[in-house]
Design an enzyme around this catalytic site. Structure first.
Site, PDB file in Angstrom:
ATOM      1  N   LYS A 292      41.475  45.214  47.929  1.00  0.00           N
ATOM      2  CA  LYS A 292      41.024  43.914  48.417  1.00  0.00           C
ATOM      3  C   LYS A 292      39.520  43.859  48.306  1.00  0.00           C
ATOM      4  CE  LYS A 292      41.432  40.650  52.270  1.00  0.00           C
ATOM      5  NZ  LYS A 292      41.981  40.420  53.618  1.00  0.00           N
ATOM      6  N   GLY A 293      39.015  42.864  47.583  1.00  0.00           N
ATOM      7  CA  GLY A 293      37.588  42.708  47.388  1.00  0.00           C
ATOM      8  C   GLY A 293      37.058  41.463  48.055  1.00  0.00           C
ATOM      9  N   ARG A 294      35.848  41.101  47.655  1.00  0.00           N
ATOM     10  CA  ARG A 294      35.184  39.954  48.269  1.00  0.00           C
ATOM     11  C   ARG A 294      35.840  38.649  47.865  1.00  0.00           C
ATOM     12  NH1 ARG A 294      28.884  39.289  47.037  1.00  0.00           N
ATOM     13  NH2 ARG A 294      29.770  39.656  44.973  1.00  0.00           N
ATOM     14  N   VAL A 298      44.287  42.645  45.042  1.00  0.00           N
ATOM     15  CA  VAL A 298      44.948  43.211  43.870  1.00  0.00           C
ATOM     16  C   VAL A 298      46.270  43.831  44.315  1.00  0.00           C
ATOM     17  CG1 VAL A 298      44.782  44.843  41.966  1.00  0.00           C
ATOM     18  CG2 VAL A 298      42.742  43.659  42.770  1.00  0.00           C
ATOM     19  N   LYS A 320      46.025  40.029  40.282  1.00  0.00           N
ATOM     20  CA  LYS A 320      44.841  39.728  41.077  1.00  0.00           C
ATOM     21  C   LYS A 320      45.005  38.331  41.651  1.00  0.00           C
ATOM     22  CE  LYS A 320      39.819  40.259  40.740  1.00  0.00           C
ATOM     23  NZ  LYS A 320      38.689  40.515  39.811  1.00  0.00           N
ATOM     24  N   ASP A 424      28.002  42.378  37.281  1.00  0.00           N
ATOM     25  CA  ASP A 424      28.429  43.071  38.506  1.00  0.00           C
ATOM     26  C   ASP A 424      29.048  44.413  38.130  1.00  0.00           C
ATOM     27  OD1 ASP A 424      28.718  43.444  41.220  1.00  0.00           O
ATOM     28  OD2 ASP A 424      30.633  42.391  41.354  1.00  0.00           O
TER      29      ASP A 424
END
Length: 660
Positions: A292-294, A298, A320, A424
């Site tokens: 889990k990202g910003r 996923v 995603k 990034d």
């Protein structure tokens, strides 16, 4: 604004003894006033040219512009505490301020933005409502903490002063006694309208039963039918990648079942494959939340491949999932992947994109379907594993090849392609295909370096990325927007920090310490832009490269490549293609060294086997007369050995016979 003094005429002497004023016509008085104020304006214009300059800039908007600043609040007003300002080059742009509060921490993000364009995390309809000259904060739903947004236009740096309707520190709870009357008054009209509309529709349908229903959109099922997902009651079995050389996303290996709710929507809108064609939705079942990202989550998922011999076969894929508020990030990744020339063995493989949920619905989801790799991302892999010299060089070369392909204007097939800047790049955005090969992923902030774009288009892209991996020119906001190579050199700097992290876990450096991200304990776990600016710009800080690392000849070249890639001057840095050439040379040297070591190990065995063959060959070449002489000598020696024995026996017999 014209101001004129008027005098009342009198017909005779005044009663207070003052002298009678003469009559003045109103037309003459207005002419005098007009002449007076015209002269004042001319004097101001001639005496201070800055006045004209200030009027000429009234059509532009001057806004505060900081990625993150700590506001100063008192009562219901906060000041952004941002020291950077910028003119909005487009007259339609407005000043935006995004206020966030997570736990006890408050931050403000200020910028110029065109309200007709989407902004990540912000409702597009909300942007169009910002027409005030002051920045009045409006609540905006957020996944974590509290977020409020405001927009204004007309006043210079109007997004510096943030005004909240209630409370201190920008946010407070409303009293129930204040809320209840407002809610009641606000809800009664909509409820009445809804009731009347429902009753009207019901009566209309019951009295017109023969009226046909509206046409149903063909091709897309409106609900998940039991037949479509009947096979998913069985465990997911990986049957291999559907396409050779697929990419991957974050996946930390074997993960236990998650209790999180699967974000499968009841309605599937459309599916877009890598060619941009709309197709039927893929039969996918989300299995385990692996990251889990910003911007997104996923999931490891099962994709139904078909039926073979009465048994359903599946492929393990990664999905995603973006929420509705992160539509811009999903759309940006789709635009990157939509170019078939992006395919490369060191770039994550794209399978499809899907929009799930009702149009305009807040729970609408946006999916990216990608190939899955169980080794997970590079950061997790380095935390749990050390690298040999061969693994380090091979993995580093694969990362450089993937980045060089992004930056290149030529595809593998020789066709022209638009270069892409990742913006990034970090170890958590690189996945492990194997212990010898990596692939780049997560293109939510990537930028297509299209020559048709203008400097304003690049300027509006903003200051993005992860603060720890930001290049000095990004931290300082001095990027040369007219040179597209500048965007590529930002990625090279970030790649250098990733290469340092990999080198710190290689066994040939001597003592291998626990994994640390770039800059390690010099900054906090999630440093902000200000702290990184102090470390990288003011102190010219870089991660340490101990002398012990350079004792190995290959590692010495590896470390010098790193230092050339994180040079403070962007133009002095190596390009991604130069890094590929260096690592390719290191790989060839490593292969030659391995072949020499193998030859040295096999040489004693070859010498021993050669001596044995020589001895056997010599024995086989002995002449027959030599054998005859040897046999004669052997017989004579045998007879000589037997004669003493006969003599001894004769002496014994004689001795016996001589006894009385």
């Amino acid at each position: 604004m014209r101001v004129c003094l008027s005098v009342r005429p009198t017909d005779g002497p005044s009663t207070d003894g003052l002298t009678e004023l003469p009559r003045v016509s109103p037309r003459l008085m207005m002419a005098r006033c007009r002449t007076f104020w015209t002269g004042i304006l001319v004097l101001l214009t001639a005496g201070d040219p800055g006045v004209v300059l200030s009027f000429s800039h009234l059509s532009f908007n001057l806004c505060k512009w900081c990625e993150a600043s700590s506001p100063q609040c008192r009562d219901s007003v906060c000041f952004s505490n941002c020291s950077l300002s910028s003119f909005c080059t487009v007259t339609d742009e407005i000043c935006i301020a995004i206020w966030r509060k997570t736990n006890d921490t408050m931050t403000v993000h200020t910028m110029c933005h065109n309200p007709t364009l989407p902004l990540e995390g912000i409702d597009p309809r909300l942007l169009l409502n910002f027409t005030s000259r002051e920045c009045h904060m409006t609540p905006q739903p957020a996944d974590d903490g509290v977020m409020m947004v405001c927009g204004c236009h007309g006043e210079h740096e109007c997004n510096d002063k943030l005004m909240f309707d209630k409370g201190a520190n920008g946010f407070s709870k409303l009293q129930s006694k204040d809320v209840i009357p407002v809610v009641m008054v606000s809800l009664v009209p909509p409820v009445l309208i809804a009731i009347v509309a429902t009753a009207t529709f019901y009566l209309y349908r019951t009295r017109h039963p023969n009226k046909p229903d509206p046409p149903v959109r063909p091709g897309w099922p409106t609900k998940h039918t039991p037949e479509l997902y009947q096979a998913f009651n069985l465990p997911c079995v990986d049957v291999g990648a559907r396409r050779d050389g697929g990419g991957g996303v974050i996946g930390p290996g074997e993960v236990e079942e998650s209790n999180a709710k699967h974000p499968n929507s009841d309605i599937i809108s459309t599916t877009i494959d890598w060619q941009g064609q709309q197709t039927e939705p893929l039969p996918i079942k989300l299995e385990v939340l692996v990251g889990k990202g910003r911007f997104a989550e996923v999931w490891r998922a099962c994709l139904l491949q078909g039926e073979t011999g009465g048994v359903n076969t599946y492929e393990t894929v990664a999905v995603k999932v973006f929420p509705a508020l992160e539509y811009a990030s999903w759309r940006n990744e789709c635009s990157i992947f939509s170019d078939p020339n992006m395919e490369h063995e060191n770039v994550v493989r794209f399978l499809a994109a899907e929009e799930r949920g009702l149009l305009g619905y807040t729970h609408r989801k946006y999916w990216l379907v990608l190939a899955y790799y169980s080794l997970g991302n590079l950061q997790d892999f380095l935390t749990a594993n050390t690298l040999s010299w061969g693994e380090l060089v091979a993995m580093a070369a694969s990362i450089a090849k993937g980045l060089a392909h992004l930056h290149s204007d030529t595809a593998l097939s020789g066709a022209s392609k638009i270069p892409v800047a990742h913006r990034d790049l970090k170890s958590s955005n690189i996945v492990m295909k194997s212990r010898m090969e990596c692939a780049l992923c997560d293109f939510g902030l990537a930028l297509r370096l299209d020559l048709s774009l203008t400097v304003d288009d690049f300027a509006n892209s903003g200051q993005v990325g992860t603060a720890r991996y930001m290049a000095p020119e990004v931290l300082e906001s001095r990027v040369n927007l007219e040179d597209l190579e500048a965007f590529k050199q930002m990625d090279v700097y970030s790649m250098a920090l990733v290469l340092w992290e990999m080198a710190s876990r290689c066994i040939i450096i001597g003592e291998v310490k626990s994994y640390e991200p770039a800059f390690g304990s010099k900054v906090c776990e999630q440093p902000c832009v200000d702290s990184m600016r102090d470390l990288v710009l003011r102190d010219r800080g870089r991660p340490d490269i101990p002398t012990a690392w350079t004792r190995h000849q290959g590692m010495s070249v590896f470390c010098s490549t790193i230092t050339e890639c994180w040079d403070h001057d962007p133009e002095a840095r190596l390009t991604a293609h130069c890094v590929v050439e260096r690592f390719t040379d290191l790989q060839e040297e490593e292969q030659e060294d391995q072949e020499e070591e193998q030859q040295l190990e096999e040489e004693p065995q070859r010498e021993a086997s050669g001596k044995e063959d020589e001895r056997r060959e010599k024995d086989s070449e002995t002449p027959d007369n030599d054998l005859f002489v040897s046999a004669a000598a052997f017989s004579s020696s045998s007879s000589s050995l037997q004669s003493p024995q006969t003599d001894s026996q004769t002496d014994e017999v004689s001795a016996v016979n001589s006894e009385p």
